[in-house]
Design an enzyme around this catalytic site. Sequence first.
Site, short mmCIF file in Angstrom:
data_model
loop_
_atom_site.label_atom_id
_atom_site.label_comp_id
_atom_site.label_asym_id
_atom_site.label_seq_id
_atom_site.Cartn_x
_atom_site.Cartn_y
_atom_site.Cartn_z
N ARG A 96 37.22 18.74 110.80
CA ARG A 96 38.05 19.30 109.71
C ARG A 96 38.11 20.83 109.74
O ARG A 96 38.40 21.46 108.74
CB ARG A 96 37.58 18.82 108.34
CG ARG A 96 37.60 17.31 108.21
CD ARG A 96 37.66 16.86 106.76
NE ARG A 96 37.74 15.42 106.71
CZ ARG A 96 36.70 14.63 106.56
NH1 ARG A 96 35.49 15.12 106.43
NH2 ARG A 96 36.86 13.32 106.53
N LYS B 219 49.86 29.74 113.48
CA LYS B 219 50.60 28.49 113.68
C LYS B 219 50.00 27.78 114.89
O LYS B 219 49.90 28.36 115.97
CB LYS B 219 52.08 28.79 113.97
CG LYS B 219 52.92 28.99 112.75
CD LYS B 219 54.38 29.03 113.16
CE LYS B 219 55.28 29.24 111.97
NZ LYS B 219 56.69 29.40 112.38
N GLU C 210 60.84 37.47 122.85
CA GLU C 210 60.25 37.59 121.51
C GLU C 210 60.15 39.06 121.09
O GLU C 210 60.25 39.38 119.91
CB GLU C 210 58.87 36.92 121.45
CG GLU C 210 58.88 35.40 121.69
CD GLU C 210 59.33 34.57 120.48
OE1 GLU C 210 59.68 35.14 119.43
OE2 GLU C 210 59.34 33.32 120.60
N LYS D 98 54.47 41.53 112.62
CA LYS D 98 54.21 40.12 112.31
C LYS D 98 53.05 39.98 111.32
O LYS D 98 53.08 39.12 110.43
CB LYS D 98 53.93 39.33 113.60
CG LYS D 98 53.74 37.85 113.33
CD LYS D 98 53.82 36.99 114.55
CE LYS D 98 53.65 35.51 114.14
NZ LYS D 98 53.73 34.59 115.26
N GLU E 83 55.04 30.13 105.64
CA GLU E 83 56.48 30.04 105.93
C GLU E 83 57.28 29.40 104.80
O GLU E 83 58.06 28.48 105.02
CB GLU E 83 56.69 29.27 107.25
CG GLU E 83 58.05 29.56 107.88
CD GLU E 83 58.21 28.97 109.26
OE1 GLU E 83 57.60 29.49 110.20
OE2 GLU E 83 58.93 27.97 109.39
N ARG F 39 58.68 34.53 106.25
CA ARG F 39 58.24 34.22 107.62
C ARG F 39 59.32 33.49 108.41
O ARG F 39 59.33 33.52 109.63
CB ARG F 39 56.93 33.41 107.59
CG ARG F 39 56.36 33.21 108.98
CD ARG F 39 54.94 32.70 108.97
NE ARG F 39 54.46 32.56 110.33
CZ ARG F 39 53.21 32.30 110.68
NH1 ARG F 39 52.30 32.17 109.73
NH2 ARG F 39 52.87 32.17 111.94
N ASN G 71 61.88 33.12 112.93
CA ASN G 71 62.53 32.06 113.71
C ASN G 71 63.91 32.48 114.21
O ASN G 71 64.68 31.64 114.69
CB ASN G 71 62.67 30.79 112.85
CG ASN G 71 61.32 30.21 112.51
OD1 ASN G 71 60.39 30.31 113.31
ND2 ASN G 71 61.19 29.64 111.33
N HIS H 215 65.53 30.79 117.08
CA HIS H 215 64.72 29.60 117.41
C HIS H 215 65.39 28.27 117.06
O HIS H 215 65.05 27.26 117.67
CB HIS H 215 63.35 29.68 116.71
CG HIS H 215 62.39 30.63 117.39
ND1 HIS H 215 62.66 31.97 117.55
CD2 HIS H 215 61.17 30.43 117.95
CE1 HIS H 215 61.65 32.55 118.17
NE2 HIS H 215 60.73 31.64 118.43
N HIS I 195 65.18 26.10 120.11
CA HIS I 195 64.45 24.82 120.20
C HIS I 195 65.39 23.69 120.61
O HIS I 195 65.00 22.78 121.34
CB HIS I 195 63.77 24.50 118.87
CG HIS I 195 62.48 25.26 118.67
ND1 HIS I 195 61.77 25.22 117.50
CD2 HIS I 195 61.79 26.07 119.48
CE1 HIS I 195 60.69 25.98 117.60
NE2 HIS I 195 60.68 26.50 118.80
N HIS J 147 60.39 28.34 126.74
CA HIS J 147 60.62 28.75 125.34
C HIS J 147 61.34 30.10 125.22
O HIS J 147 62.34 30.21 124.52
CB HIS J 147 59.26 28.80 124.62
CG HIS J 147 59.37 29.20 123.18
ND1 HIS J 147 60.02 28.42 122.24
CD2 HIS J 147 58.94 30.31 122.52
CE1 HIS J 147 59.96 29.03 121.05
NE2 HIS J 147 59.32 30.17 121.20
N1 GLY Z 1 56.59 32.27 115.92
C1 GLY Z 1 57.03 32.41 114.59
C2 GLY Z 1 55.90 32.43 113.60
O1 GLY Z 1 54.74 32.55 113.97
O2 GLY Z 1 56.17 32.29 112.44
#
Ligand code: GLY
Length: 352
Positions: A122, A144, A186, A222, A232, A236, A240, A243, A247, A259
């Site tokens: 956990r 993430k 990025e 960031k 998010e 946040r 994206n 993205h 994606h 990617h």
């Molecule tokens: N890669 C986008 C984020 O970490 O929110």
Amino acid sequence: MNAVSISVNTRPAYRVLVGGGLLSDCGSLLRDTLNGCRVAVVADDVVSSLYLDAARRSLEKAGFDVRSYVFPAGEEHKNLRTLGGILEFLAQERFTRSDALIALGGGVTGDMAGFAAAVYLRGVRYVQMPTTLLAAVDSSVGGKTAVDLRAGKNLAGAFAQPAAVLCDTDCLSTLPPDVFADGAAEAVKTGVLCDESLFSLCEAGELSSRAAEVIARCVAYKAGVVERDEREQGERRLLNLGHTVGHAIEKCSGYTIPHGHAVAAGLGVIARASEALGWTAEPVAARICRCLAGNGLPTGTDFPPEALAEAALSDKKRSGEHVTLAVPERIGHCVLKTVPVGELPRIIRAGV
Ligand code: GLY
């Protein structure tokens, strides 16, 4: 060692160190953070042959008891099977809650080892040691973690902040040009989001000669976003940018397009679409696409808009019958736009 330190003030807070020579010093740099516990270094077979010995030597010298788990390189291994392998390994080695993982590698390794750390017992601590530009400027920071499912990328995961990030910029010297370009996508994205001078630097072809500065600027931006919106729920989602379509491109290609390349193409599509639909305050698309192409990246895709829209619907960015897109108003400033999912084919068609 000459490193820049950036704090990420989440709970818990952690430091991101960016500079040369960090890998061979990682043991002493992590001694206080992890206080000499057992560590499992997770790496793919390419990165392990380059950097695992140096990391192990430094960690052992600092008193850590080191184990390693090596898996085959490639996005196709970022799945539940490899995750299960890491978890079984930790259990066999009797890792406890006071032990830790170290993700040594690119985005695949960082996301997957981070997820293993988030769910093993956990939750145990983990450290990110990014070795690619993409992991350095984006995926190693912000907590993430995920693996891919058959239905799409990163569909199983958790938010779990690392205990520290050590970004050794010397590792960038062994990256093949295509892999470096993945990270450039990025960095260009970050320039479009928040910093025209960072974008100009990428535009001028200075990304590789000023990589440490670019990484530090991307991470600092960031960090602020993640501190304000760790899970998010709002701001946040700007990260994206490119993205949603990116994606979808990855998915339509059966994950053969990497990617960063897919994000670059997605950024080109959304820039052209935003301009065509009157969402931008000034022309942005030609400049963004020139910058991407100058960094060895694609700016569009041959997949049909309907197929891309269909693929995008399985993405996490969908919420009920709506999807939220990050849209460039001008270079250095983007906004969020929530649109009905039925609008996606028309928007993508405007951008391809
Ligand atoms: N890669 C986008 C984020 O970490 O929110």
